[in-house]
Design a protein around this motif. Structure first.
Motif, PDB file in Angstrom:
ATOM      1  N   ARG A  20       0.830  -1.212   0.000  1.00 42.64           N
ATOM      2  CA  ARG A  20       0.000   0.000   0.000  1.00 42.64           C
ATOM      3  C   ARG A  20       0.865   1.264   0.000  1.00 42.64           C
ATOM      4  NH1 ARG A  20      -5.111  -0.346  -1.507  1.00 42.64           N
ATOM      5  NH2 ARG A  20      -5.495   1.579  -0.371  1.00 42.64           N
ATOM      6  N   ARG A  21       2.101   1.146   0.447  1.00 45.08           N
ATOM      7  CA  ARG A  21       3.020   2.286   0.415  1.00 45.08           C
ATOM      8  C   ARG A  21       3.687   2.464  -0.948  1.00 45.08           C
ATOM      9  NH1 ARG A  21       6.316   2.171   6.210  1.00 45.08           N
ATOM     10  NH2 ARG A  21       4.518   2.644   7.549  1.00 45.08           N
ATOM     11  N   GLY A  22       3.404   1.576  -1.882  1.00 49.64           N
ATOM     12  CA  GLY A  22       3.950   1.707  -3.221  1.00 49.64           C
ATOM     13  C   GLY A  22       5.218   0.926  -3.478  1.00 49.64           C
ATOM     14  N   LEU A  23       5.632   0.083  -2.523  1.00 47.58           N
ATOM     15  CA  LEU A  23       6.814  -0.746  -2.718  1.00 47.58           C
ATOM     16  C   LEU A  23       6.421  -2.034  -3.451  1.00 47.58           C
ATOM     17  CD1 LEU A  23       8.358  -0.389   0.843  1.00 47.58           C
ATOM     18  CD2 LEU A  23       9.009   0.876  -1.203  1.00 47.58           C
ATOM     19  N   LEU A  24       7.366  -2.596  -4.194  1.00 52.06           N
ATOM     20  CA  LEU A  24       7.148  -3.896  -4.804  1.00 52.06           C
ATOM     21  C   LEU A  24       7.601  -4.943  -3.795  1.00 52.06           C
ATOM     22  CD1 LEU A  24       6.404  -5.765  -7.131  1.00 52.06           C
ATOM     23  CD2 LEU A  24       8.727  -5.481  -8.012  1.00 52.06           C
ATOM     24  N   VAL A  25       6.694  -5.814  -3.385  1.00 50.27           N
ATOM     25  CA  VAL A  25       6.972  -6.773  -2.325  1.00 50.27           C
ATOM     26  C   VAL A  25       7.026  -8.179  -2.911  1.00 50.27           C
ATOM     27  CG1 VAL A  25       6.288  -7.606  -0.047  1.00 50.27           C
ATOM     28  CG2 VAL A  25       5.729  -5.261  -0.734  1.00 50.27           C
ATOM     29  N   LEU A  26       8.120  -8.875  -2.636  1.00 47.26           N
ATOM     30  CA  LEU A  26       8.326 -10.227  -3.133  1.00 47.26           C
ATOM     31  C   LEU A  26       8.318 -11.223  -1.980  1.00 47.26           C
ATOM     32  CD1 LEU A  26      11.331  -9.496  -5.547  1.00 47.26           C
ATOM     33  CD2 LEU A  26       8.908  -9.618  -6.152  1.00 47.26           C
ATOM     34  N   HIS A  27       7.825 -12.427  -2.251  1.00 46.03           N
ATOM     35  CA  HIS A  27       7.936 -13.513  -1.275  1.00 46.03           C
ATOM     36  C   HIS A  27       9.298 -14.140  -1.495  1.00 46.03           C
ATOM     37  CE1 HIS A  27       6.429 -17.596   0.419  1.00 46.03           C
ATOM     38  NE2 HIS A  27       7.023 -16.866   1.340  1.00 46.03           N
ATOM     39  N   ALA A  28      10.264 -13.735  -0.690  1.00 48.30           N
ATOM     40  CA  ALA A  28      11.656 -14.073  -0.950  1.00 48.30           C
ATOM     41  C   ALA A  28      12.488 -13.816   0.300  1.00 48.30           C
ATOM     42  CB  ALA A  28      12.182 -13.226  -2.117  1.00 48.30           C
ATOM     43  N   SER A  29      13.775 -14.114   0.197  1.00 46.36           N
ATOM     44  CA  SER A  29      14.760 -13.743   1.211  1.00 46.36           C
ATOM     45  C   SER A  29      15.850 -12.949   0.516  1.00 46.36           C
ATOM     46  CB  SER A  29      15.358 -14.984   1.883  1.00 46.36           C
ATOM     47  OG  SER A  29      14.368 -15.732   2.545  1.00 46.36           O
ATOM     48  N   ALA A  30      16.551 -12.088   1.254  1.00 44.37           N
ATOM     49  CA  ALA A  30      17.578 -11.247   0.627  1.00 44.37           C
ATOM     50  C   ALA A  30      18.757 -11.072   1.563  1.00 44.37           C
ATOM     51  CB  ALA A  30      17.004  -9.881   0.249  1.00 44.37           C
ATOM     52  N   ILE A  31      19.951 -11.035   0.960  1.00 45.23           N
ATOM     53  CA  ILE A  31      21.169 -10.801   1.728  1.00 45.23           C
ATOM     54  C   ILE A  31      21.958  -9.657   1.076  1.00 45.23           C
ATOM     55  CG2 ILE A  31      21.341 -13.137   2.618  1.00 45.23           C
ATOM     56  CD1 ILE A  31      23.788 -12.118  -0.031  1.00 45.23           C
ATOM     57  N   ALA A  32      22.780  -9.000   1.897  1.00 48.09           N
ATOM     58  CA  ALA A  32      23.675  -7.947   1.419  1.00 48.09           C
ATOM     59  C   ALA A  32      25.079  -8.503   1.350  1.00 48.09           C
ATOM     60  CB  ALA A  32      23.631  -6.746   2.369  1.00 48.09           C
ATOM     61  N   ALA A  33      25.781  -8.201   0.250  1.00 46.75           N
ATOM     62  CA  ALA A  33      27.145  -8.703   0.063  1.00 46.75           C
ATOM     63  C   ALA A  33      27.978  -7.641  -0.631  1.00 46.75           C
ATOM     64  CB  ALA A  33      27.137  -9.991  -0.770  1.00 46.75           C
ATOM     65  N   ALA A  34      28.831  -6.965   0.141  1.00 43.79           N
ATOM     66  CA  ALA A  34      29.785  -5.995  -0.406  1.00 43.79           C
ATOM     67  C   ALA A  34      29.122  -4.954  -1.296  1.00 43.79           C
ATOM     68  CB  ALA A  34      30.883  -6.730  -1.181  1.00 43.79           C
ATOM     69  N   GLY A  35      28.061  -4.325  -0.777  1.00 49.05           N
ATOM     70  CA  GLY A  35      27.402  -3.259  -1.519  1.00 49.05           C
ATOM     71  C   GLY A  35      26.421  -3.724  -2.564  1.00 49.05           C
ATOM     72  N   THR A  36      26.190  -5.025  -2.665  1.00 53.72           N
ATOM     73  CA  THR A  36      25.196  -5.577  -3.573  1.00 53.72           C
ATOM     74  C   THR A  36      24.169  -6.355  -2.756  1.00 53.72           C
ATOM     75  OG1 THR A  36      26.346  -7.685  -3.932  1.00 53.72           O
ATOM     76  CG2 THR A  36      26.980  -5.846  -5.342  1.00 53.72           C
ATOM     77  N   SER A  37      23.079  -6.749  -3.406  1.00 50.92           N
ATOM     78  CA  SER A  37      22.122  -7.603  -2.708  1.00 50.92           C
ATOM     79  C   SER A  37      21.652  -8.708  -3.634  1.00 50.92           C
ATOM     80  CB  SER A  37      20.920  -6.798  -2.191  1.00 50.92           C
ATOM     81  OG  SER A  37      20.101  -6.345  -3.242  1.00 50.92           O
ATOM     82  N   ALA A  38      21.443  -9.871  -3.042  1.00 49.52           N
ATOM     83  CA  ALA A  38      20.920 -11.026  -3.756  1.00 49.52           C
ATOM     84  C   ALA A  38      19.563 -11.374  -3.172  1.00 49.52           C
ATOM     85  CB  ALA A  38      21.872 -12.213  -3.628  1.00 49.52           C
ATOM     86  N   ILE A  39      18.587 -11.551  -4.043  1.00 48.16           N
ATOM     87  CA  ILE A  39      17.228 -11.881  -3.640  1.00 48.16           C
ATOM     88  C   ILE A  39      16.943 -13.309  -4.089  1.00 48.16           C
ATOM     89  CG2 ILE A  39      14.786 -11.313  -3.944  1.00 48.16           C
ATOM     90  CD1 ILE A  39      15.742  -8.407  -4.532  1.00 48.16           C
ATOM     91  N   PHE A  40      16.464 -14.136  -3.165  1.00 44.22           N
ATOM     92  CA  PHE A  40      16.204 -15.542  -3.461  1.00 44.22           C
ATOM     93  C   PHE A  40      14.699 -15.794  -3.468  1.00 44.22           C
ATOM     94  CE2 PHE A  40      20.284 -15.475  -1.045  1.00 44.22           C
ATOM     95  CZ  PHE A  40      21.110 -15.788  -2.120  1.00 44.22           C
ATOM     96  N   MET A  41      14.165 -16.150  -4.643  1.00 43.41           N
ATOM     97  CA  MET A  41      12.760 -16.486  -4.787  1.00 43.41           C
ATOM     98  C   MET A  41      12.643 -17.974  -5.121  1.00 43.41           C
ATOM     99  SD  MET A  41      11.107 -13.221  -6.862  1.00 43.41           S
ATOM    100  CE  MET A  41      11.570 -13.884  -8.467  1.00 43.41           C
ATOM    101  N   GLY A  42      11.463 -18.532  -4.958  1.00 40.95           N
ATOM    102  CA  GLY A  42      11.263 -19.930  -5.307  1.00 40.95           C
ATOM    103  C   GLY A  42      10.012 -20.476  -4.663  1.00 40.95           C
ATOM    104  N   ASP A  43       9.616 -21.655  -5.107  1.00 41.28           N
ATOM    105  CA  ASP A  43       8.446 -22.304  -4.537  1.00 41.28           C
ATOM    106  C   ASP A  43       8.723 -22.724  -3.094  1.00 41.28           C
ATOM    107  OD1 ASP A  43       6.806 -22.174  -6.881  1.00 41.28           O
ATOM    108  OD2 ASP A  43       7.938 -23.851  -7.740  1.00 41.28           O
TER     109      ASP A  43
END
Length: 241
Positions: free
Chosen positions: A40-63
């Motif tokens: 409702r705030r206008g963000l795109l929300v994913l069913h996932a997990s995310a980590i930060a690595a040296a200024g980058t981020s990896a998002i993990f999606m899946g069944d």
């Protein structure tokens, strides 16, 4: 478990069902209810997990059962930091640099994954219901409280060996729509202009962030192979940015 009322995208009122305690209420509150508020705030929300690595981020999606939280935990064990588990919010206010918004220092793991992947001094919360097999692990370190540029989205699958292959935008878009949190609520959660805005957000992400299929070897003893491959891919992706 109860009823939840979101008001003005900033307030949540809760009416618990009889006999439901706060620990059990936390599961829907910090999952689908929070996802709807962020949507409702206008963000795109994913069913996932995310980590930060040296200024980058990896998002993990899946069944369900694909290993999103398990892979994120293995990355934390390798020295990276958790951004968020279960609910991943992407801030697209600056189209040239989408950001992964931090959640809170907790990750939910099944017993076998927790036994195989040590998270140091994480506090394991008691099981709150027999039907919920994952335990809450409160991290005392290994958490990033800052927004991080969204670098990679990985769609997890099981395979014989660790492998990463890029998805073309035509395949990435339906994957992002499938794993966006709000789609599980159906049309009722996308009234009026929300449906159009949601599709635009998903399309933009599919075309501007690398979306990859990540094959994770079967067997927790081989999760390190996937971690090593992710680290190399994130490093290559950051050099191209």
């Amino acid at each position: 478990m109860g009823a939840f009322l979101i008001t003005d995208s900033s307030r949540i009122d809760i009416e618990p069902a009889p006999g439901v305690d706060d620990a059990l209420l936390a599961f829907p509150l910090l999952g689908p209810v929070m996802a709807l508020l962020l949507h409702r705030r206008g963000l795109l929300v994913l069913h996932a997990s995310a980590i930060a690595a040296a200024g980058t981020s990896a998002i993990f999606m899946g069944d369900k059962g694909a290993g999103k939280s398990t892979t994120a935990s293995a990355m934390i064990r390798a020295g990276h930091r958790l951004l968020t588990d279960d609910v991943v919010a992407l801030d697209l206010a600056n189209p040239s640099e989408p950001m992964t918004v931090p959640g809170f220092p907790q990750i939910k793991l099944a017993a076998d994954a927790a036994a195989a992947i040590s998270l140091g001094e994480a506090e394991v919360r008691p099981q709150v219901h027999p039907a919920i097999d994952k335990m809450q692990h409160r991290l005392n370190g290994g958490f990033s409280g800052d927004e991080v540029p969204a670098t990679r989205i990985y769609i997890l699958e099981r395979g014989e060996r660790a492998d990463i292959t890029p998805l073309p935008a035509i395949a990435a878009l339906p994957a992002i729509i499938k794993f966006s949190y709000v789609t599980r609520f159906g049309r009722a959660a996308l009234p009026g202009d929300f449906a159009t805005a949601h599709l635009r957000q998903c399309s933009w992400i599919a075309n501007h962030i690398g979306v990859y299929r990540l094959e994770v070897p079967t067997g927790l003893d081989r999760i390190g192979e996937a971690v090593e491959l992710i680290e190399k891919d994130l490093s290559a992706g950051s050099r191209r940015l």
